[in-house]
Design a protein around this motif. Structure first.
Motif, PDB file in Angstrom:
ATOM      1  N   ASN A 105      -8.895   4.608  -1.466  1.00 39.13           N
ATOM      2  CA  ASN A 105      -8.189   5.549  -0.578  1.00 39.13           C
ATOM      3  C   ASN A 105      -7.376   5.506   0.498  1.00 39.13           C
ATOM      4  O   ASN A 105      -6.852   6.418   1.226  1.00 39.13           O
ATOM      5  N   GLY A 106      -6.714   4.355   0.656  1.00 40.74           N
ATOM      6  CA  GLY A 106      -5.719   3.889   1.546  1.00 40.74           C
ATOM      7  C   GLY A 106      -5.507   2.469   1.354  1.00 40.74           C
ATOM      8  O   GLY A 106      -5.823   1.802   0.204  1.00 40.74           O
ATOM      9  N   ASN A 107      -4.838   1.823   2.564  1.00 43.46           N
ATOM     10  CA  ASN A 107      -4.740   0.527   2.278  1.00 43.46           C
ATOM     11  C   ASN A 107      -5.978  -0.455   2.348  1.00 43.46           C
ATOM     12  O   ASN A 107      -6.793  -0.266   3.037  1.00 43.46           O
ATOM     13  N   PRO A 108      -6.156  -1.067   1.148  1.00 42.26           N
ATOM     14  CA  PRO A 108      -7.168  -1.844   0.716  1.00 42.26           C
ATOM     15  C   PRO A 108      -7.922  -2.936   1.618  1.00 42.26           C
ATOM     16  O   PRO A 108      -9.215  -3.443   1.784  1.00 42.26           O
ATOM     17  N   PHE A 109      -6.717  -3.111   2.742  1.00 36.46           N
ATOM     18  CA  PHE A 109      -6.982  -4.066   3.629  1.00 36.46           C
ATOM     19  C   PHE A 109      -7.534  -3.618   4.987  1.00 36.46           C
ATOM     20  O   PHE A 109      -7.634  -4.077   6.109  1.00 36.46           O
ATOM     21  N   SER A 110      -7.985  -2.267   5.154  1.00 36.77           N
ATOM     22  CA  SER A 110      -8.300  -1.478   6.293  1.00 36.77           C
ATOM     23  C   SER A 110      -9.599  -1.474   6.175  1.00 36.77           C
ATOM     24  O   SER A 110     -10.577  -1.626   5.228  1.00 36.77           O
ATOM     25  N   VAL A 111     -10.376  -1.423   7.541  1.00 37.92           N
ATOM     26  CA  VAL A 111     -11.857  -1.650   7.391  1.00 37.92           C
ATOM     27  C   VAL A 111     -12.221  -0.079   6.874  1.00 37.92           C
ATOM     28  O   VAL A 111     -13.609  -0.071   6.621  1.00 37.92           O
ATOM     29  N   TYR A 112     -11.644   0.975   6.680  1.00 41.55           N
ATOM     30  CA  TYR A 112     -12.033   2.294   6.155  1.00 41.55           C
ATOM     31  C   TYR A 112     -11.796   2.212   4.696  1.00 41.55           C
ATOM     32  O   TYR A 112     -12.238   3.270   4.439  1.00 41.55           O
ATOM     33  N   ALA A 113     -11.192   1.204   4.087  1.00 43.65           N
ATOM     34  CA  ALA A 113     -11.006   1.137   2.614  1.00 43.65           C
ATOM     35  C   ALA A 113     -12.164   1.343   1.901  1.00 43.65           C
ATOM     36  O   ALA A 113     -13.216   0.629   2.110  1.00 43.65           O
ATOM     37  N   LYS A 114     -12.049   2.245   0.819  1.00 46.36           N
ATOM     38  CA  LYS A 114     -12.972   2.494  -0.237  1.00 46.36           C
ATOM     39  C   LYS A 114     -12.463   2.418  -1.378  1.00 46.36           C
ATOM     40  O   LYS A 114     -11.421   3.126  -1.683  1.00 46.36           O
ATOM     41  N   ALA A 115     -13.100   2.023  -2.485  1.00 49.25           N
ATOM     42  CA  ALA A 115     -12.626   2.031  -4.073  1.00 49.25           C
ATOM     43  C   ALA A 115     -12.933   3.511  -4.374  1.00 49.25           C
ATOM     44  O   ALA A 115     -14.072   3.688  -4.446  1.00 49.25           O
ATOM     45  N   ASP A 116     -11.981   4.504  -4.673  1.00 51.51           N
ATOM     46  CA  ASP A 116     -12.231   5.739  -5.041  1.00 51.51           C
ATOM     47  C   ASP A 116     -12.670   5.795  -6.476  1.00 51.51           C
ATOM     48  O   ASP A 116     -13.328   6.329  -7.052  1.00 51.51           O
ATOM     49  N   GLN A 117     -11.729   4.934  -7.318  1.00 50.58           N
ATOM     50  CA  GLN A 117     -11.932   5.022  -8.655  1.00 50.58           C
ATOM     51  C   GLN A 117     -11.616   3.533  -9.307  1.00 50.58           C
ATOM     52  O   GLN A 117     -10.744   3.080  -8.561  1.00 50.58           O
TER      53      GLN A 117
END
Length: 443
Positions: free
Chosen positions: A399-411
């Motif tokens: 959903n965004g930068n994978p190295f963000s604490v807010y990152a989630k795998a969408d697909q």
């Protein structure tokens, strides 16, 4: 080569078959290829289960291809965990699911982790929701030589063979240091010291060398036309060790201290085998140059340290320091059913500490810790671990930068098949064990 012996190395073959997939063109994404490149506003084409093209320019897609506008999202190769015990220490964590350590002898090279895997372990689903498409399941570290590990494609299945990564070499789990000497020392058995550990390794490799020589002499005599010969007796333990000496089985060595890693490099040199990766290695930063020169990967935690004496001298800059410009191979691993769900955040912690120490670590470099380097250590880099044409379409859209604490795998795609979709409950598989239970804890 010993043809008769080699035939004994191929039972329990993979029955994995990729799930059906459709061609897909992903556009307008930030793409980390795993090769060290970052492409902005780029496209990725998946077709026939393979990566077909990756480019910051327009890609011509087949007329029947689906299209996905990934504006604001990031695309990476599927994540790979090289040190997992999913399936052999399955959830829920009860005695009935404890199948990771055959702690009945210091050397149990004859056991295979795959024969203890429970495919219904819900941990596989949770890992997939975190972007993990491939993982190596290892025996535990109670023993000097704990047995064979197996590399899996992280797909729902009713048998481990249906998850088994086709053609991936086995790994051999070895453990130096405190674990084996503690387990067997408490039983008044050998080894009870680090001296005993090394002596035990050397004795087993001497046996394996003799086993290889005995088979080679037998095969040569048969080739020379001699008849009435008795073949050497098969020994499952020595078959595994012989596979290492032939270069067919990769060594994954649990080892914390720098001095012990250096000793294990010496043991490997003495007997002519290679170490694919040191696992845990909290003091790997002290010998980063030596590891790079030897071509040995460091499969490491971001910040586990100090929980026992041999883990005392760890630092959170470890991964960044092991990630040398030339020849190095730093990997973020989990050794945890929880940590495997957030490998991207573990890598982010290592990035942050490296940057704080003055090292420039961009996302296109750090993603290799979770993809290409991991694939290299497992002997599968020619098939997965990067977004390059011809490789397996193991892909994660974040959903965004994978190295963000807010990152989630969408697909999450495995061989081009959409195997997880955060927005679609039908694409969030449950294990048989979970059927009929509450859906409240879905990823």
């Amino acid at each position: 080569m010993c043809s008769t012996l080699l035939r004994a190395e191929a039972p329990y073959p993979s029955t994995y078959q990729p799930l059906p997939s459709q061609s897909l063109l992903i556009t307008n994404a930030t793409v980390l290829t795993g090769t060290g490149d970052r492409l902005d506003q780029a496209s990725v084409l998946l077709a026939d289960g393979r990566i077909q093209a990756v480019s910051s320019r327009a890609i011509r897609a087949p007329g029947d291809a689906n299209r996905l506008d990934a504006e604001g999202r990031w695309v990476t190769p599927g994540l790979i965990d090289v040190h997992s015990h999913l399936g052999v220490y399955a959830s829920p964590g009860i005695a009935a699911h404890s199948d990771g350590n055959e702690a009945t002898s210091p050397t149990t090279a004859h056991v295979w982790a795959e024969h203890g895997i429970w495919p219904q372990d819900p941990g596989f689903n949770r890992a997939r929701a975190g972007g993990v498409t491939t993982l190596q399941v290892l025996p535990g570290s109670a023993n000097l030589i704990g047995g064979r590990g197996v590399t899996l494609k992280n797909v729902p299945a009713v048998s481990y063979q249906a998850m088994k990564f086709p053609g991936a070499p086995h790994g051999l789990k070895m453990a130096c240091g405190e674990n084996p000497k503690r387990v067997y020392g408490q039983r008044n058995q050998e080894p009870s010291t680090r001296m005993g550990n090394v002596a035990g390794f050397r004795a087993r490799w001497i046996e394996a060398q003799k086993y290889l020589d005995d088979w080679a002499r037998y095969e040569q005599r048969v080739a020379d036309g001699e008849t009435g010969l008795d073949a050497p007796a098969r020994d499952l333990r020595l078959e595994t060790l012989a596979g290492v000496l032939r270069g067919e089985i990769l060594v994954h060595n649990h080892c914390y201290r720098a001095d012990e890693m250096m000793t294990m490099l010496d043991v490997a040199a003495e007997f002519g085998y290679s170490i694919s990766a040191f696992h845990h290695g909290v003091e790997a930063y002290k010998i980063a140059d030596e590891l790079a020169a030897a071509g040995v990967c460091g499969a490491l935690w971001a910040d586990w340290w100090g929980f026992k004496a041999e883990a005392y001298d760890g630092i959170p800059e470890n991964i960044a320091l092991v990630d040398r410009p030339e020849g190095s191979c730093a990997i973020v691993h989990s050794d945890s059913s929880e940590g495997i769900q957030r490998l991207n955040q573990e890598a982010a912690k290592a990035m942050a500490r490296g940057r704080a120490a003055g090292m420039n670590i961009p996302p296109e470099q750090a993603i290799r810790w979770l993809t290409a380097n991991a694939a290299r250590s497992l002997g599968i880099l020619d098939r997965t671990g990067t977004l390059e044409p011809g490789k397996m379409a193991d892909v994660v859209i974040w959903n965004g930068n994978p190295f963000s604490v807010y990152a989630k795998a969408d697909q999450v795609f495995i061989d081009g098949a959409l195997i997880f979709d955060r927005a679609d409950l039908e694409r969030q598989p449950l294990s048989d064990f979970e059927l009929g239970q509450s859906l409240g804890d879905r990823p």
